[in-house]
Design an enzyme around this catalytic site. Structure first.
Site, PDB file in Angstrom:
ATOM      1  CB  ALA A 252      -0.926  -0.029   1.208  1.00  0.00           C
TER       2      ALA A 252
ATOM      3  CG  ASN B 229       2.359  -6.963   6.217  1.00  0.00           C
ATOM      4  OD1 ASN B 229       3.132  -7.912   6.303  1.00  0.00           O
ATOM      5  ND2 ASN B 229       1.115  -7.027   6.662  1.00  0.00           N
TER       6      ASN B 229
ATOM      7  CG  HIS C 285       1.212   3.855   4.422  1.00  0.00           C
ATOM      8  ND1 HIS C 285       1.304   3.577   5.775  1.00  0.00           N
ATOM      9  CD2 HIS C 285       0.291   2.988   3.939  1.00  0.00           C
ATOM     10  CE1 HIS C 285       0.490   2.580   6.080  1.00  0.00           C
ATOM     11  NE2 HIS C 285      -0.139   2.214   4.988  1.00  0.00           N
TER      12      HIS C 285
END
Ligand SMILES: NC(=O)c1ccc[n+]([C@@H]2O[C@H](COP(=O)([O-])OP(=O)(O)OC[C@H]3O[C@@H](n4cnc5c(N)ncnc54)[C@H](O)[C@@H]3O)[C@@H](O)[C@H]2O)c1
Length: 281
Positions: free
Chosen positions: A134, A202, A232
């Site tokens: 992501a 992750n 992020h």
């Protein structure tokens, strides 16, 4: 763009085994036919919860492919898609490599100290595929890591409700309802971050592995009533210059803990594996 020959390219079909038929495993299995071309076929499903594999089989075109054990799955495929939330994921992947299977790894966090697994893959002549997940910029981080990297900062921002049952927040008695503006909940190194915020593991592990600079990675985790989605932001400074990327992620409908982009990046990684064409580093 580079062409990378597939070791199985001479075979008429490459058989895919789905280990873990939850949100990600199911989405990947459903997309193989449409995205990966005629060379790809799903030949095995295994989940410790049989209802999951049975439900998935109902929704894909491949039939009679549910396996009773992981060993059966390994005997029935060339490529394992690991999409489990198991405590022994590391060992499951190790077994696949020992059986000379390529593996697409979703639970990247389990491999943050995973040097030996990558060496094993090399020794066995098989490949470990790790999707970018992501986040954006993994291609550039890999290239930059060939020279000096000075620092990497990952800032993850999540809505307040995303921390409701977080042990770190509870232990420190952080009163989430009192937060009125952007507030940093955590600022530290990757080892502490994965302990305190396992949900972030992750993303952090993918950056750590891509940069080969785990010790230079700083993780910041923030929340605010104004944040509506998980985002992020990555900043990398090094000999190459400076890079800043940010993703604002929509969640996967089947599992609100998973970002849609993470699922799409896995499907894209498989597509490139089957086509033998890799765009980006
Ligand atoms: N790389 C990334 O960017 C990224 C993003 C999101 C999630 N993930 C990871 O991917 C994995 C799967 O995520 P998900 O959203 O599909 O989870 P999920 O909970 O929807 O599905 C996981 C499935 O694994 C099964 N399972 C657990 N242990 C097993 C075992 N030993 N053998 C076989 N099956 C087993 C469960 O029954 C479940 O059906 C998780 O580890 C998650 O952390 C990675």
């Amino acid at each position: 763009m580079s062409l990378s020959p597939l070791k199985n390219q001479t075979k008429s079909k490459i058989r895919v085994g789905i280990l873990g038929c939850g949100a990600i495993g199911s989405r990947i299995a459903k997309s193989i036919k449409t995205e990966c071309g005629p060379q790809a076929t799903v030949t095995a499903l295994f989940d410790i919860n049989p209802a999951k594999s049975e439900n998935l089989q109902k929704h894909i075109l491949y039939k009679n492919i549910i396996k009773k054990s992981y060993q059966d799955l390994l005997s029935s495929c060339d490529l394992v898609v690991e999409a489990v939330n198991a405590p022994d994921t590391y060992q499951l992947v190790r077994r696949a490599l020992l059986a000379k299977k390529d593996v697409l790894v979703m639970s990247v966090g389990k491999f943050i100290e995973g040097e030996s697994i990558f060496k094993l893959a090399q020794k066995q002549g098989v490949r470990v595929l790790i999707p970018s997940g992501a986040i954006a910029g993994i291609d550039a981080i890999k290239a930059a890591s060939l020279q000096r990297i000075d620092r990497i900062t990952l800032t993850t921002r999540k809505p307040i409700y995303g921390f409701a049952d977080n042990a770190f927040v509870q232990e420190r008695r952080i009163n989430l309802s009192q937060i009125k503006k952007e507030t940093i909940l955590f600022d530290g190194n990757v080892r502490e971050a994965v302990k305190c915020f396992p949900q972030n593991i992750n993303v952090a592990a993918t950056i750590a592995l891509a940069s080969n600079s785990k010790d230079k990675l700083r993780i910041r985790i923030a929340t605010s009533p104004e944040f509506k989605v998980n985002s992020h932001e990555i900043e990398v400074v090094g000999e190459f210059g400076r890079l800043v990327t940010k993703t604002e992620n929509v969640v996967c409908q089947d599992n609100p803990k998973t970002s849609l982009l993470a699922v799409l990046s896995a499907i894209r990684t498989l597509k490139e594996y089957f086509q033998g064409v890799k765009i980006g580093t």
